[in-house]
Design an enzyme around this catalytic site. Structure first.
Site, PDB file in Angstrom:
ATOM      1  N   ARG A 160       0.866  -1.188   0.000  1.00  0.00           N
ATOM      2  CA  ARG A 160       0.000   0.000   0.000  1.00  0.00           C
ATOM      3  C   ARG A 160       0.894   1.226   0.000  1.00  0.00           C
ATOM      4  O   ARG A 160       1.712   1.394   0.893  1.00  0.00           O
ATOM      5  CB  ARG A 160      -0.908   0.006   1.240  1.00  0.00           C
ATOM      6  N   LYS A 189      12.541   2.565   5.082  1.00  0.00           N
ATOM      7  CA  LYS A 189      12.579   4.005   4.839  1.00  0.00           C
ATOM      8  C   LYS A 189      13.925   4.410   4.230  1.00  0.00           C
ATOM      9  O   LYS A 189      14.001   5.356   3.454  1.00  0.00           O
ATOM     10  CB  LYS A 189      12.249   4.732   6.126  1.00  0.00           C
TER      11      LYS A 189
END
Ligand code: ADP
Ligand code: MG
Length: 512
Positions: free
Chosen positions: A163, A343
């Site tokens: 997502r 990240k």
């Protein structure tokens, strides 16, 4: 991501007094068309109706219960004896159609990008080199990755369910821009419950006499798309007796979201079991072909709804994870794809030339991807990293500091960001974080309906997510789709935190 144990630190609970609707909704009414529509002026006629709102809120809550927008309670997270509605907005939130379409249009590109990264050991190794020196969790994942790489993958079918999350930034000139917050490659949740939320908002709009608007709410069924992806991977695995194993946490407040997907699989005659790492450690084994067996049942697909944060692991759980990763079962995601969602990888992708090299001769896809990036900065122990630290300390309100964590509530903002960077600026620890430009979406007014919370108007921001599903067999991509969306909305008092953390709530985009 899926779940977070503690409520996030910044901000106050929704019971704290917020700004009043009239003062906020009046802002930004000049300028571009987006400014005109981005505020909840579309619901202005009902928003402050003190008699109507409580009446409709009660109807809305019952509609959510009837539609199955449910969660277990904090008090009884492991039992369905007492359940409640999952928190949601009373009214849908405006999303401009250009932005909405852009988020859908780039999803297949992101699927491809994540899948490509997951197959590029050299890229993962180089990108995560500084991070794994100082971040134990990423280092542990990476160690498992290297072990599997060395032994060779037993798995030949790959399934990605991700997502990609965005906020709508508005520049100085008021133009909206779709900017990616992050991409979740493991345990991307709420595909189930969001598939049931549109019906609730349609009902609310009908009750409010807004049937024309109700018809404009788009159908949305990521749950089905996710299940179809799992079903395809199960089919390609090629054993009719084999099961899908959903790997779950011990506390299972969000079980109904998972059940939505499980039930879709059962209707396709695919057997589903739910197990924890602990069960795998105690009762799973591999045969000579590295087929995974759980209590004597062959497992075709392992669908992780757990395993994305350090708290999910002890020594035994790490061993269980390694066993699963070594197996022939289709892992969703495999460990490389989990690493592709860190990240640090996101930050590296924003560097000039990186996406271009990963997706050569796909200029259009690259351009679509790049358009969603905001400023991302490395804090590695080099001159550039030192400059970035100084830049963030000088103007902390402009940035978000992110560790390699998932699940909400881990990021640092403002004064906290500044204090931490001052403390670690000369230590290699700083490389375990990345820095990101803070996105400032336009706010809107809404009521966040949450069990046991007072009904009050809140100034809110929203985050749009698009679900992507892909299946690869060997080198061939056999499925690459966007399968639906998720809109989450939170009061502006909270800088961070998801739905399960009790900060954001489920919403439905009103696309105009
Ligand atoms: P996690 O993996 O913990 O979900 P995210 O990167 O999604 O981490 O950040 C958590 C939340 O923090 C987001 O849902 C969003 O509300 C907020 N956030 C993250 N990045 C930014 C940003 N660049 N600008 C503004 N808010 C952000
Ligand atoms: Mg997130």
């Amino acid at each position: 991501m899926e779940f977070r144990r503690q409520p996030p630190t910044p901000g106050t609970d929704s019971a704290a007094g917020g700004p009043t609707g009239s003062s906020c909704s009046a802002r930004g009414l000049s300028g571009s068309a987006f400014e005109m529509t981005a505020h909840l002026t579309v619901w202005e006629d009902v928003l402050h109706n003190e008699q109507l709102i409580p009446e409709v809120a009660a109807i809305a809550v019952d509609a959510a219960l009837l539609e199955g927008v449910l969660m277990r309670t904090k008090e009884e997270p492991s039992s369905s004896n007492v359940v409640n509605y999952a928190p949601f907005t009373l009214l849908p939130s405006v999303v401009p159609s250009t932005i909405f379409e852009q988020a859908y249009a780039v999803q297949q590109d992101f699927n491809l990008l994540v899948d490509t990264i997951s197959q590029n050991a050299e890229f993962l190794e180089r990108t995560l080199a500084s991070t794994i020196k100082v971040d134990d969790f990423t280092a542990h994942l990476f160690k498992i990755y290297k072990q599997v790489l060395k032994e060779g993958f037993a798995q030949s079918v790959f399934l990605g369910i991700n997502r990609s999350d965005y906020m709508i930034d508005h520049g100085a000139d008021g133009t909206p821009a779709l900017k990616q917050i992050e991409i979740n490659t493991i345990a991307a949740s709420f595909g189930g419950l969001t598939s049931r939320t549109t019906a609730v908002h349609r009902h609310i709009l009908n009750v409010l006499g807004k049937s024309k608007e109700a018809l404009k709410l788009l159908d949305n069924n990521p749950c089905k798309g996710i299940a179809l992806g799992i079903a395809k991977a199960w089919e390609l695995y090629g054993s009719a007796r084999a099961v899908v194993m959903v790997l779950v946490a011990d506390t299972q407040r969000n079980i109904f979201d998972q059940r939505c997907v499980e039930n879709e699989l059962w209707t396709r005659n695919i057997r589903v079991i739910r197990r924890q790492f602990e069960d795998v450690f105690e009762k799973a084994s591999l045969d000579n072909d590295r087929r995974l067996y759980m209590e004597g049942q062959e497992v075709a697909v392992v669908y992780y709804r757990e395993g994305y944060m350090p708290e999910n692991y002890n020594k035994q759980n790490w061993e269980a994870r390694l066993l699963i990763e070594r197996s022939k079962a289709v892992k969703c995601p495999d460990i490389a794809t989990q690493l592709a969602g860190t990240k640090k990888v996101q930050q590296e992708l924003s560097q000039p030339g990186v996406v271009e090299r990963l997706l050569p001769s796909q200029a259009e896809a690259v351009a679509r991807i790049r358009a969603t990036f905001t400023g991302l900065y490395s804090l590695d122990m080099d001159e550039e990293g030192a400059k970035v630290v100084a830049m963030a300390i000088a103007d902390p309100e402009r940035y978000v500091l992110k560790p390699q964590r998932e699940g909400g509530g881990n990021n640092l903002y403002g004064e906290e960001l500044k204090q931490l960077l001052e403390k670690i600026k000369d230590s290699p620890e700083r490389a375990s974080y990345i820095l990101m430009d803070k996105i400032t979406p336009r706010t809107s007014m809404n009521y966040l309906l949450r069990a046991h919370s007072p009904l009050k108007i809140s100034e809110c921001v929203s985050e749009l997510g698009v679900f992507g599903v892909y299946v690869r067999q060997g080198k061939d991509i056999v499925v690459n789709k966007h399968v639906g969306h998720l809109l989450r909305t939170k009061a502006i008092e909270h800088a961070d935190g998801g739905v399960a953390a009790g900060v954001a709530v489920l919403d439905t985009p009103y696309v105009i």
